[in-house]
Structure formats: structure tokens, C-alpha cells
Design a protein around this motif. Structure first.
Motif, PDB file in Angstrom:
ATOM      1  N   CYS A   1      -6.573  -0.068   6.421  1.00 54.52           N
ATOM      2  CA  CYS A   1      -6.232   0.331   5.055  1.00 54.52           C
ATOM      3  C   CYS A   1      -7.425   1.038   4.390  1.00 54.52           C
ATOM      4  CB  CYS A   1      -5.832  -0.895   4.248  1.00 54.52           C
ATOM      5  SG  CYS A   1      -5.306  -0.481   2.567  1.00 54.52           S
ATOM      6  N   ALA A   2      -7.187   2.273   3.958  1.00 53.92           N
ATOM      7  CA  ALA A   2      -8.252   3.037   3.297  1.00 53.92           C
ATOM      8  C   ALA A   2      -8.488   2.542   1.872  1.00 53.92           C
ATOM      9  CB  ALA A   2      -7.888   4.524   3.286  1.00 53.92           C
ATOM     10  N   GLY A   3      -7.465   1.989   1.261  1.00 53.08           N
ATOM     11  CA  GLY A   3      -7.572   1.542  -0.130  1.00 53.08           C
ATOM     12  C   GLY A   3      -8.147   0.139  -0.275  1.00 53.08           C
TER      13      GLY A   3
ATOM     14  N   HIS B   1      -1.941  -4.220   5.336  1.00 56.13           N
ATOM     15  CA  HIS B   1      -1.893  -3.614   6.675  1.00 56.13           C
ATOM     16  C   HIS B   1      -3.279  -3.326   7.224  1.00 56.13           C
ATOM     17  CE1 HIS B   1      -2.841   0.691   5.624  1.00 56.13           C
ATOM     18  NE2 HIS B   1      -2.576   0.219   4.422  1.00 56.13           N
TER      19      HIS B   1
ATOM     20  N   CYS C   1       0.819  -1.212   0.000  1.00 61.04           N
ATOM     21  CA  CYS C   1       0.000   0.000   0.000  1.00 61.04           C
ATOM     22  C   CYS C   1       0.856   1.266   0.000  1.00 61.04           C
ATOM     23  CB  CYS C   1      -0.916  -0.007   1.223  1.00 61.04           C
ATOM     24  SG  CYS C   1      -2.182   1.280   1.145  1.00 61.04           S
TER      25      CYS C   1
ATOM     26  N   ASP D   1       0.196   3.739   1.793  1.00 67.19           N
ATOM     27  CA  ASP D   1       0.036   4.320   3.137  1.00 67.19           C
ATOM     28  C   ASP D   1       1.394   4.615   3.793  1.00 67.19           C
ATOM     29  OD1 ASP D   1      -0.519   4.643   5.988  1.00 67.19           O
ATOM     30  OD2 ASP D   1      -2.503   3.828   5.551  1.00 67.19           O
TER      31      ASP D   1
ATOM     32  N   GLY E   1      -4.102   0.357  -1.381  1.00 67.59           N
ATOM     33  CA  GLY E   1      -4.676  -0.979  -1.191  1.00 67.59           C
ATOM     34  C   GLY E   1      -4.242  -1.970  -2.255  1.00 67.59           C
TER      35      GLY E   1
HETATM   36 ZN   LIG Z   1      -3.544   0.787   2.760  1.00 64.64          ZN
END
Ligand SMILES: [Zn+2]
Length: 146
Positions: A98-100, A95, A27, A29, A56
Motif C-alpha cells: 500500500c502506497a498510502g 492490502h 484504499c 488502490d 491508505g
Molecule cells: Zn493502498
């Protein structure tokens, strides 16, 4: 003048000797990049992470239909890292939070392992692929091999 040139050459060679790489695939992130770098440095004794990211990423590659351009782009970056930087190991990671790829941990672990299998099929034999999951803990974000 000659002495100056000579010392420049020495510095140049020495900086190359220490430039060793592994490949990080995961990711975008920002919270996971440093823990993954530390994990790779400690585990493989290398200095740098070539970092291939998407929001993501393991949720994208784990899907049935993947954008062909994105797939080719990831493959190209993997081969640059392996062929030009002589990376011998790829760490595929997911992770928490995770927003994705907003799925539960169980699904995220599955996505990570599936993506690791896909990555294996894209790279030359002899390059190792390891899967990892980055979790929030009391000491910040930590990496667990899965
Ligand atoms: Zn993520």
C-alpha cells in the motif's frame, strides 16, 4: 404506445430487484477493488459494492487525530450506502504494497481491525462489519477475512 410504456415499467422494476449492495471501505488502490467486489458478491450474494476510499484509508482512521471533515465525509457515505442502498454489511480492508499506508503487514492488519471498530461505532446496530486483507498471490490479488 401503451404496450411500450408497460414493458418499460417492467424493465425498470426488474432492474431494481437485482440491485443489492454491500459497502466497501478501504484504499483507493485499483488492484484491490475487483477482488473485494468478487469477495462481497460471493460471500453476501449481493451485486454491487458501494466503495468508500482514501489512499491508505485504514492508516488514516487508525491514527489518534483524524481530519474532522474527512471523518464526517466517510460517515455520510456509510449512511447513504446503508440507508439508501440498504447495505447490510461493511467490509473494511487493507492490502499489501500500500502506497498510502506503507507499513508492514502486521501493522496494516492492526490498522484494519482498529478501523473496523471505528466504523462499527458510526453505523446502526444490525449492520455487520467484516475485516479483510488483500494479498498478492500466484493467482493475482486475493482477499482473506481477518
Ligand atoms: Zn493502498
Amino acid at each position: 404506445m401503451q404496450i411500450l410504456s408497460f414493458s418499460c415499467i417492467i424493465v425498470f422494476i426488474m432492474s431494481h430487484v437485482g440491485e443489492t449492495f454491500f459497502t466497501s471501505v478501504g484504499c483507493m488502490d485499483g488492484r484491490v477493488q475487483e477482488p473485494i467486489l468478487r469477495f462481497g458478491q460471493k460471500k453476501f450474494g449481493v451485486k454491487y459494492a458501494d466503495t468508500i476510499t482514501e489512499a491508505g484509508l485504514v492508516g488514516i482512521l487508525g491514527k489518534k487525530s483524524v481530519d474532522e471533515c474527512l471523518f464526517e465525509s466517510i460517515k455520510k457515505k456509510l449512511l447513504v450506502s446503508i440507508e439508501k442502498h440498504h447495505s447490510k454489511v461493511v467490509v473494511v480492508h487493507g492490502h499489501q504494497e500500500c502506497a498510502g499506508n506503507p507499513v508492514d503487514d502486521k501493522q496494516h492488519l492492526k490498522d484494519t481491525l482498529k478501523t473496523a471498530e471505528i466504523i462499527k461505532s458510526l453505523i446502526p446496530e444490525g449492520v455487520k462489519v467484516i475485516s479483510a486483507f488483500v494479498k498478492r498471490s500466484e493467482n493475482g490479488w486475493t482477499v482473506e477475512e481477518i
